[in-house]
Design a protein around this motif. Sequence first.
Motif, PDB file in Angstrom:
ATOM      1  N   THR A 120      32.067  41.198  44.069  1.00  0.00           N
ATOM      2  CA  THR A 120      33.429  41.033  44.142  1.00  0.00           C
ATOM      3  C   THR A 120      33.872  39.782  45.131  1.00  0.00           C
ATOM      4  O   THR A 120      34.994  39.140  44.435  1.00  0.00           O
ATOM      5  N   SER A 121      33.179  39.243  46.089  1.00  0.00           N
ATOM      6  CA  SER A 121      33.660  38.227  46.972  1.00  0.00           C
ATOM      7  C   SER A 121      33.692  36.990  45.848  1.00  0.00           C
ATOM      8  O   SER A 121      34.537  35.989  45.950  1.00  0.00           O
ATOM      9  N   TYR A 137      38.299  39.942  55.323  1.00  0.00           N
ATOM     10  CA  TYR A 137      38.665  41.330  55.532  1.00  0.00           C
ATOM     11  C   TYR A 137      38.014  42.439  54.593  1.00  0.00           C
ATOM     12  O   TYR A 137      37.623  43.572  55.419  1.00  0.00           O
ATOM     13  N   LEU A 138      38.047  42.071  53.674  1.00  0.00           N
ATOM     14  CA  LEU A 138      37.252  43.157  52.417  1.00  0.00           C
ATOM     15  C   LEU A 138      35.994  43.420  52.964  1.00  0.00           C
ATOM     16  O   LEU A 138      35.284  44.333  53.029  1.00  0.00           O
ATOM     17  N   THR A 197      35.625  45.832  56.159  1.00  0.00           N
ATOM     18  CA  THR A 197      36.136  47.076  56.030  1.00  0.00           C
ATOM     19  C   THR A 197      35.310  47.574  54.774  1.00  0.00           C
ATOM     20  O   THR A 197      35.837  48.716  54.129  1.00  0.00           O
ATOM     21  N   SER A 198      34.447  47.096  54.212  1.00  0.00           N
ATOM     22  CA  SER A 198      33.359  47.681  53.038  1.00  0.00           C
ATOM     23  C   SER A 198      32.258  48.373  53.562  1.00  0.00           C
ATOM     24  O   SER A 198      31.618  48.815  52.506  1.00  0.00           O
ATOM     25  N   ASN A 243      40.107  50.772  51.290  1.00  0.00           N
ATOM     26  CA  ASN A 243      39.437  49.567  50.720  1.00  0.00           C
ATOM     27  C   ASN A 243      38.498  50.188  49.285  1.00  0.00           C
ATOM     28  O   ASN A 243      37.566  50.595  49.540  1.00  0.00           O
ATOM     29  N   VAL A 245      36.552  48.387  47.647  1.00  0.00           N
ATOM     30  CA  VAL A 245      35.322  47.859  47.467  1.00  0.00           C
ATOM     31  C   VAL A 245      34.405  48.787  48.161  1.00  0.00           C
ATOM     32  O   VAL A 245      33.161  48.847  47.894  1.00  0.00           O
TER      33      VAL A 245
END
Lengths: 295, 300
Positions: free
Chosen positions: A111-112, A216-217, A220-221, A243, A245
């Motif tokens: 995803t990133s 941030y993602l 918080t994943s 989140n 993710v």
Amino acid sequence: MTDTMPREARQPVDAAKLAAAYGLKPVGRRPSLSLYLRQAWRRRHFAWSLAWFRAFSRSGKDRLGALWFVLTPLILAVVYYFMFGVVLQTRQGIPNFIGYLTIGVFLFHFTSRSLSSGSKSMVGSQGLIRSLRFPRIILPVSKVLEQVISLVPALGVMFVVVIVAPPKESISLAWLLVIPAVLIQSVFNVGLALIVARIGAQSHDALNLIPFFGRYLFYTSAVFYEADKFIDNPTALALLRANPVYAFLNISREAVLNGRAAPLSMWMQVSVWALALLVIGVLVFWRYEEHYGRD
Amino acid sequence: MTDRPLVMEPAKPAADQPATPVTVVVDDLRVTYRILVSGAGEKKRTAREGSVRSSWWQRATRRPRARTMSKVRALRGVSFVAHEGETIGVIGHNGSGKSTLLRAIAGVVTPTSGEVYAEGEPALLGINAVLIRDLSGERNITLGGLALGLSPSDIKRRRDDIVATAGLGKHIDLPMRALSSGMGARLRFSIATAATPRVLLIDEALATGDARFRQRSKERIGEIREQAGTVFLVSHGLGSIQETCSRCLWLHRGKLRMDGPPDEVIAAYRRWVNSRRRRGSKKRSQSAAENSPGGAADED
């Protein structure tokens, strides 16, 4: 302007009517959404070839080539293992930390990478945009396809790590659940890439902010720690739950490490996220179609 | 754009002559580029503030104020109608809006106001149009063809033809960045014309490439014209325009100054250039002022 002379006797004619009479279409205007999507669908081979060629041309310059699809997340996993697992002891309470971390890193990376390459997809393709007319939506979509292509060998390595690293997990049928999970995640990534592609094309300043969103993602994943740590911290728990993710990682971890399907509510959550993001992404991207590559 | 009688069209042709179908309609086309200019007004401020030393803080925060949006009017109301089988040369000095006109017809630049109507998907061939530099010519052919809307089987069928037009021989497997600029131009030309577009826009491309390629591309232009398409050609080489074109547009500072047979337009353009040169040698300062910003925007 003495030398402006008409070639022949001329008479004024309404441009739009004249164009319509010969079946001419306005050029460079945004088509209707349905026509736009049909045009894009006709170019689907373009999106695939672009993704395929780019995936291998980028790695073509490195000696190790396509091995980097696997090496990048693998090295990340090793670094996190020492930093967080060993030094900061975040592995406490996680029975199979290596498996937990590997699945987290590999799928988060998917995803990133979609996020960061999607955000630069318009800025980085000026040559194509300026020379050829095609639905621009192809560009961010092919960036995500590129990530899908490199995810396939990475998933293979991920499974090998889970099988080999102690405590060795035994292969189970539940592992197949990773396939639909990754497909939903791909849809989610396309939606995300479309939104940030437009943001990046519209404002260079905003482009600089997108990596922070990625950070941030990441935090918080629950990539490298156990979410239950925050059972008595409602704010942290709420951030995690919000989140999507985190939910993607959870679904795959349940399947691979515990050999069972994640609760249906979690599957529903990620499906709704993916569909909503895809619809919003397409709309947001399409509305700006006339302006990409214009500066 | 609904009922504005702005476009001029030739009067009804004589009875023995069939009316030639229209392929492109350009209606009061205006394109304004907005460019972020940093350092604008720097001189003024220095003059105002004189030699007074400013602190690091003043210097750091002052910057954004110096960045202003500057508008460049590349096209300021151009209207014309193009027909089947025409090869239209576009001339004018640097910054007159030639490239912008072509890019607007190709749909790569969106009009600020006005409209361009065209048949099919006009194909633009610019000198700076690089596909993907790290990929081989072969792969660029595939990608370019797919982007133009050809199907994979179409490309397979036409591949040999495209490679032959490009004339790269065994270099077709080298990445684009390893090719000379002339070779790159040849490849782009053959890709852009692979789909046999109804409207082909060529920006200075014929100037690059050797004599053999010039001959080949001329043949290709001829083919497109035979298939009743329209070709636009931007070039500084007045000779090549006189040779290839059946009509000529003269753009001057974003406006259409003249439209007619190449011989007449080019003769008038030459007269104008010469008169300017003579005047320029007498009052150089005045002509320099005339040349500066105004509508000058050479986007290439």
